[in-house]
Write an enzyme that holds these catalytic residues in place. Structure first.
Site, PDB file in Angstrom:
ATOM      1  N   ASP A  35       0.857  12.902  -0.005  1.00  0.00           N
ATOM      2  CA  ASP A  35      -0.531  12.434  -0.014  1.00  0.00           C
ATOM      3  C   ASP A  35      -1.532  13.517  -0.386  1.00  0.00           C
ATOM      4  O   ASP A  35      -2.651  13.217  -0.801  1.00  0.00           O
ATOM      5  CB  ASP A  35      -0.915  11.889   1.371  1.00  0.00           C
ATOM      6  CG  ASP A  35      -0.385  10.483   1.604  1.00  0.00           C
ATOM      7  OD1 ASP A  35       0.307   9.950   0.706  1.00  0.00           O
ATOM      8  OD2 ASP A  35      -0.667   9.926   2.682  1.00  0.00           O
ATOM      9  N   ALA A  73       4.793   6.353   0.560  1.00  0.00           N
ATOM     10  CA  ALA A  73       5.908   7.116   1.117  1.00  0.00           C
ATOM     11  C   ALA A  73       6.966   7.445   0.057  1.00  0.00           C
ATOM     12  O   ALA A  73       7.546   8.539   0.078  1.00  0.00           O
ATOM     13  CB  ALA A  73       6.526   6.331   2.267  1.00  0.00           C
ATOM     14  N   GLN A  74       7.202   6.503  -0.865  1.00  0.00           N
ATOM     15  CA  GLN A  74       8.231   6.749  -1.898  1.00  0.00           C
ATOM     16  C   GLN A  74       7.924   8.003  -2.713  1.00  0.00           C
ATOM     17  O   GLN A  74       8.812   8.792  -3.018  1.00  0.00           O
ATOM     18  CB  GLN A  74       8.227   5.599  -2.897  1.00  0.00           C
ATOM     19  CG  GLN A  74       8.904   4.345  -2.458  1.00  0.00           C
ATOM     20  CD  GLN A  74       8.949   3.394  -3.636  1.00  0.00           C
ATOM     21  OE1 GLN A  74       9.586   3.682  -4.640  1.00  0.00           O
ATOM     22  NE2 GLN A  74       8.256   2.295  -3.522  1.00  0.00           N
ATOM     23  N   GLU A 104      -2.436  -6.820   4.930  1.00  0.00           N
ATOM     24  CA  GLU A 104      -1.452  -7.002   6.011  1.00  0.00           C
ATOM     25  C   GLU A 104      -2.157  -7.147   7.358  1.00  0.00           C
ATOM     26  O   GLU A 104      -1.804  -7.992   8.177  1.00  0.00           O
ATOM     27  CB  GLU A 104      -0.481  -5.817   6.052  1.00  0.00           C
ATOM     28  CG  GLU A 104       0.443  -5.781   4.853  1.00  0.00           C
ATOM     29  CD  GLU A 104       1.632  -4.835   5.024  1.00  0.00           C
ATOM     30  OE1 GLU A 104       1.655  -4.067   5.997  1.00  0.00           O
ATOM     31  OE2 GLU A 104       2.535  -4.876   4.168  1.00  0.00           O
TER      32      GLU A 104
END
Ligand SMILES: Cc1cc2nc3c(=O)[nH]c(=O)nc-3n(C[C@H](O)[C@H](O)[C@H](O)COP(=O)(O)OP(=O)(O)OC[C@H]3O[C@@H](n4cnc5c(N)ncnc54)[C@H](O)[C@@H]3O)c2cc1C
Length: 311
Positions: free
Chosen positions: A176, A191-192, A47
């Site tokens: 995490d 994040a999920q 990205e």
């Protein structure tokens, strides 16, 4: 990079490299200043490489007199054999082709051996660069050391299927900082996973307090993965659906809007995205001093809102 301030600091570093190159009398130094290396071709590296390519090829295109920003070299390096290794092969290939079309150079199959102020060494070759960005993963919190319990290679705490620490049913580790295998593979640091684990741990603690039944072991439900690769292009994988291109990008935009906290924010971001998409105008050229110094957010020359709208 975790916070908005971190993101602005990274962007400042990139923009300052262009400013330095513009001021540099010796053209032989331009090359090092205008070479940007990203180490790690996961979603963050892909990205960012694509965003950098768009920045140099369109946003900064006619901003300088002495240097030509479009000659900037953007290099994405990874030891894995393909970009976006957690996505399916067809989506990896689509992302790679898109990056190459944007002018990103991709070096795969070799680990970076060394990074210093003058660049990197990869497969025995030194590549000179004044801006190297690590996009190959973040270190977890030192909770494993505090607890003095077993961790995985990355330092994440190995948890039980109910997310508690072995031998401590009263201590939970989620997100995490936790390491848990499902179907023979470790759960990814996304994040999920963190959201679902947080909800599970909350439910379990509540049941214990009210004396309810113990919930079944934690099971991660993967809703899918997305990565945006420059303007109007994304890759999307959910179940058997693999999509790349403009429609995947629309889905990416819709999901990100949906997760914004308030409806007014959704509307303002949507309007801003449409405007940016149509006009190509962005505030990405601002160098903001939000830190006042290198340490922490003390003073801001520009309000934080200004940074938020210049993404
Ligand atoms: C650049 C980047 C891009 C990412 N992009 C995506 C993406 O597109 N999609 C996705 O799903 N995931 C993405 N992730 C991963 C995602 O951000 C994490 O998986 C997720 O935030 C983990 O949630 P968490 O609650 O475990 O940790 P965090 O979100 O890191 O939250 C931990 C919190 O604890 C606080 N904290 C830390 N130490 C202490 C302490 N000692 N005392 C008190 N507080 C403390 C921190 O300040 C922080 O607020 C990305 C990560 C990075 C770095």
């Amino acid at each position: 990079m975790k916070t908005l301030l971190d993101a602005v600091a990274v962007r400042n570093k990139v923009l300052q490299a262009f400013e330095q190159a513009e001021a540099e009398e010796d053209p032989s130094r331009h090359r090092d200043l205008l070479t940007f290396i990203l180490v790690g071709a996961g979603p963050t590296g892909v990205e960012m490489a694509a965003a950098l390519a768009v920045l140099v090829r369109s946003t900064l295109k006619s901003e300088f007199r002495r240097i030509d920003p479009t000659t900037a070299r953007i290099l994405l390096v990874d030891m894995a054999p393909r970009v976006l290794p957690t996505f399916s092969e067809d989506l990896s290939t689509a992302a790679k082709e898109r990056l190459q079309n944007l002018g990103v150079e991709i070096r795969l199959g070799h680990a970076v051996d060394h990074i210093d102020a003058d660049g990197i060494i990869v497969a025995g070759e030194r590549i000179a660069s004044k801006t190297v960005t690590w996009t190959a993963g973040v270190a977890p919190s030192p909770a494993g050391k505090w607890l003095n319990v077993e961790t995985d290679r990355a330092g994440r705490v190995r948890v039980q299927p109910d997310l508690s620490v072995p031998g401590h049913r009263e201590i939970f580790v989620v997100g995490d900082t936790a390491s848990l295998d499902q179907d023979g593979k470790p759960l990814p640091g996304v994040a999920q996973v963190a959201l679902q684990q947080g909800r599970y741990a909350g439910k379990l603690i509540h049941r214990r307090i009210v004396g309810g039944a113990t919930p079944k072991p934690f099971k991660y439900f993967d809703k899918g993965n997305m990565a945006v690769v420059g303007k109007g292009f994304a890759v999307l994988q959910t179940g058997k659906i693999h999509l790349s291109g403009f429609f995947a990008w629309l889905a990416w935009a819709a999901v990100h809007l949906q997760f914004l906290a308030t409806s007014s924010l959704r509307v303002s971001v949507f309007v801003q995205w449409v405007w940016t998409y149509i006009t190509g105008q962005r505030g990405s050229r601002l160098i903001l001093n939000l830190h006042g110094s290198d340490k922490g957010p003390r003073s801001a020359e520009a309000p934080i809102g200004a940074a938020a709208v210049t993404k």
